[in-house]
Design an enzyme around this catalytic site. Structure first.
Site, PDB file in Angstrom:
ATOM      1  N   TYR A 142       5.515  -1.619   1.777  1.00 48.67           N
ATOM      2  CA  TYR A 142       4.809  -0.329   1.706  1.00 48.67           C
ATOM      3  C   TYR A 142       5.344   0.641   2.763  1.00 48.67           C
ATOM      4  O   TYR A 142       5.633   1.809   2.475  1.00 48.67           O
ATOM      5  CB  TYR A 142       3.297  -0.551   1.910  1.00 48.67           C
ATOM      6  CG  TYR A 142       2.520   0.738   2.003  1.00 48.67           C
ATOM      7  CD1 TYR A 142       2.216   1.473   0.858  1.00 48.67           C
ATOM      8  CD2 TYR A 142       2.104   1.233   3.237  1.00 48.67           C
ATOM      9  CE1 TYR A 142       1.520   2.670   0.947  1.00 48.67           C
ATOM     10  CE2 TYR A 142       1.405   2.424   3.331  1.00 48.67           C
ATOM     11  CZ  TYR A 142       1.118   3.140   2.183  1.00 48.67           C
ATOM     12  OH  TYR A 142       0.428   4.324   2.281  1.00 48.67           O
ATOM     13  N   ASN A 171      -4.387   6.027   9.016  1.00 48.50           N
ATOM     14  CA  ASN A 171      -5.617   5.359   8.586  1.00 48.50           C
ATOM     15  C   ASN A 171      -6.750   6.331   8.255  1.00 48.50           C
ATOM     16  O   ASN A 171      -7.726   6.453   9.005  1.00 48.50           O
ATOM     17  CB  ASN A 171      -6.047   4.324   9.637  1.00 48.50           C
ATOM     18  CG  ASN A 171      -5.095   3.133   9.637  1.00 48.50           C
ATOM     19  OD1 ASN A 171      -3.971   3.214  10.135  1.00 48.50           O
ATOM     20  ND2 ASN A 171      -5.506   2.046   9.011  1.00 48.50           N
TER      21      ASN A 171
HETATM   22  C1  UD1 Z   1      -1.729   1.112   6.695  1.00 42.52           C
HETATM   23  C2  UD1 Z   1      -1.274   2.336   7.468  1.00 42.52           C
HETATM   24  C3  UD1 Z   1      -2.065   3.540   7.007  1.00 42.52           C
HETATM   25  C4  UD1 Z   1      -1.982   3.666   5.487  1.00 42.52           C
HETATM   26  C5  UD1 Z   1      -2.471   2.406   4.820  1.00 42.52           C
HETATM   27  C6  UD1 Z   1      -2.332   2.480   3.317  1.00 42.52           C
HETATM   28  C7  UD1 Z   1      -0.653   1.439   9.660  1.00 42.52           C
HETATM   29  C8  UD1 Z   1      -0.934   1.453  11.108  1.00 42.52           C
HETATM   30  N1  UD1 Z   1      -1.484   2.166   8.889  1.00 42.52           N
HETATM   31  O1  UD1 Z   1      -3.052   0.874   7.044  1.00 42.52           O
HETATM   32  O2  UD1 Z   1      -1.564   4.711   7.616  1.00 42.52           O
HETATM   33  O3  UD1 Z   1      -2.782   4.718   5.099  1.00 42.52           O
HETATM   34  O4  UD1 Z   1      -1.675   1.324   5.294  1.00 42.52           O
HETATM   35  O5  UD1 Z   1      -2.907   1.399   2.688  1.00 42.52           O
HETATM   36  O6  UD1 Z   1       0.288   0.844   9.211  1.00 42.52           O
HETATM   37  N2  UD1 Z   1      -8.700  -5.396   8.153  1.00 42.52           N
HETATM   38  C9  UD1 Z   1      -9.712  -6.268   8.497  1.00 42.52           C
HETATM   39  N3  UD1 Z   1     -10.671  -6.550   7.567  1.00 42.52           N
HETATM   40  C10 UD1 Z   1     -10.664  -6.008   6.316  1.00 42.52           C
HETATM   41  C11 UD1 Z   1      -9.611  -5.126   5.974  1.00 42.52           C
HETATM   42  C12 UD1 Z   1      -8.648  -4.821   6.926  1.00 42.52           C
HETATM   43  O7  UD1 Z   1      -9.738  -6.797   9.614  1.00 42.52           O
HETATM   44  O8  UD1 Z   1     -11.558  -6.309   5.529  1.00 42.52           O
HETATM   45  C13 UD1 Z   1      -7.708  -5.046   9.190  1.00 42.52           C
HETATM   46  C14 UD1 Z   1      -6.255  -5.093   8.752  1.00 42.52           C
HETATM   47  O9  UD1 Z   1      -5.694  -6.379   8.924  1.00 42.52           O
HETATM   48  C15 UD1 Z   1      -5.658  -4.063   9.709  1.00 42.52           C
HETATM   49  C16 UD1 Z   1      -6.788  -3.028   9.908  1.00 42.52           C
HETATM   50  O10 UD1 Z   1      -7.972  -3.704   9.539  1.00 42.52           O
HETATM   51  O11 UD1 Z   1      -5.351  -4.628  10.957  1.00 42.52           O
HETATM   52  C17 UD1 Z   1      -6.649  -1.807   9.027  1.00 42.52           C
HETATM   53  O12 UD1 Z   1      -6.370  -2.232   7.692  1.00 42.52           O
HETATM   54  P1  UD1 Z   1      -6.318  -1.237   6.471  1.00 42.52           P
HETATM   55  O13 UD1 Z   1      -7.513  -0.380   6.467  1.00 42.52           O
HETATM   56  O14 UD1 Z   1      -5.983  -2.041   5.256  1.00 42.52           O
HETATM   57  O15 UD1 Z   1      -5.118  -0.276   6.838  1.00 42.52           O
HETATM   58  P2  UD1 Z   1      -3.642  -0.542   7.489  1.00 42.52           P
HETATM   59  O16 UD1 Z   1      -2.971  -1.646   6.831  1.00 42.52           O
HETATM   60  O17 UD1 Z   1      -3.750  -0.479   8.968  1.00 42.52           O
END
Ligand code: UD1
Length: 316
Positions: A142, A171
């Site tokens: 991605y 985010n």
């Molecule tokens: C990433 C990008 C963001 C983009 C998004 C698109 C980065 C820093 N950010 O977001 O700009 O808009 O992809 O999809 O790369 N998590 C939990 N529990 C949950 C879900 C998620 O702990 O139920 C954690 C994930 O492991 C992560 C954080 O929360 O560490 C944020 O996750 P998520 O909201 O999916 O976004 P990113 O992957 O950070």
């Protein structure tokens, strides 16, 4: 009045852009394949021209860009873990689809295309906050696909004179972000869990940090990028400019709802970035951007929306 095309306009971010454009009296067309977008996200907004179609179809892109002044290219298959699981499908939308819309925009004589970039392009570069001059280091399909899209935009600016600007989102969260998939943004998942009194899951130790950005800030940044002078070919962060760990985020949300839920911890996600915080100096100087809504106020509004959604769901 100008004519705007919002690709992915039935999605979370796209529909907020559409709403603001209509509020400002602009003419708006949406191209969306409804893969994750919903007609319902636009139902309350009058006067939107809706085209159902896919960016991988060049004819749909040509039809959608006809007579358009500005393209806000939001359509994509998001989610880091989804791209790790199925890199080919997201590649098709995120790279082939972006190339098709760039070609169509060039051929239609569009004035400027604003591209939804991603903070994931920075990867695990050690410096915080991340500024646009830093080398990129994508850690997932991605992240790489989003980076290729912005570079394609720059190449179209250089080769063909199509003005493109990349806004790197950090985010984004807010009302209409769908909590219905395991790939949903973490704040939408935490909101429903906390409101339903369930323990949310944290992947990893919860010490990872994010610069969560409320949707209204992103809408403001993107619309500024349409009209700011001398930004063609530029990449610009739009974010709140802070960072919070997932453990602390849950505490703040608990505080706002009046719960005391502890998380369930699960294995860290592959391709996950540890820390992400934006330097927003460039957005301030080149776009006149300043975050309008703080993290806490954004969380309050998002929880209020999630509460109203669950009461709508309950009364159905
Ligand atoms: C990433 C990008 C963001 C983009 C998004 C698109 C980065 C820093 N950010 O977001 O700009 O808009 O992809 O999809 O790369 N998590 C939990 N529990 C949950 C879900 C998620 O702990 O139920 C954690 C994930 O492991 C992560 C954080 O929360 O560490 C944020 O996750 P998520 O909201 O999916 O976004 P990113 O992957 O950070």
């Amino acid at each position: 009045m100008s004519h705007y095309l919002v690709t992915g306009g039935a999605g979370f971010i796209g529909s907020h852009l559409v709403e603001e454009l209509i509020r400002r009296g602009e003419q708006v067309r949406v191209l969306d394949n409804l893969s994750s977008g919903k007609r319902r996200n636009l139902a309350h907004i009058p006067g939107v021209e809706f085209l159902e179609g896919d960016l991988v179809d060049p004819a749909a892109c040509a039809r959608a860009t006809e007579g358009v002044d500005y393209v806000l290219h939001q359509a994509a298959i998001p989610s880091v873990p989804r791209s790790v699981k199925d890199p080919v499908t997201s590649n098709r939308s995120n790279i082939d689809g972006t190339l098709n819309i760039l070609v169509a925009a060039r051929d239609a004589g569009v004035k400027r295309l604003v591209y939804a970039g991603s903070s994931s392009a920075y990867g695990d570069t050690p410096t915080q906050p991340k500024h646009e001059e830093m080398p990129t280091n994508p850690l997932s399909p991605y992240a790489l696909q989003k980076l290729v899209g912005e570079q394609y935009g720059q190449i179209f600016t250089r080769l063909y004179g199509l003005e493109t600007v990349t806004i790197r989102y950090f985010n984004v969260f807010g009302p209409r972000q769908d909590p219905g998939s395991p790939y949903s943004g973490v704040i939408s998942l935490f909101s429903t869990a906390v409101l339903e009194g369930r323990q949310p899951t944290i992947y990893g130790d919860g010490g990872q940090t994010r610069d969560f950005t409320y949707i209204a800030n992103v809408v403001d940044g993107v619309l500024r990028a349409c009209h700011a002078p001398e930004v063609a070919g530029e990449v610009i962060n739009v974010a709140t400019g802070g960072r919070i760990s997932l453990n602390d985020l849950l505490q703040v949300m608990n505080g706002l709802v009046g719960t005391a839920l502890s998380p369930l911890y699960a294995d860290a996600r592959q391709g996950d970035v540890r820390d992400s915080q934006a330097d927003i100096t460039k957005a301030r100087t080149r776009l006149g951007y300043t975050p309008l809504v703080s993290l806490e106020e954004g969380l309050r509004r998002t929880l209020e929306w999630a509460r109203s959604e669950s009461s709508v769901g309950a009364s159905r």
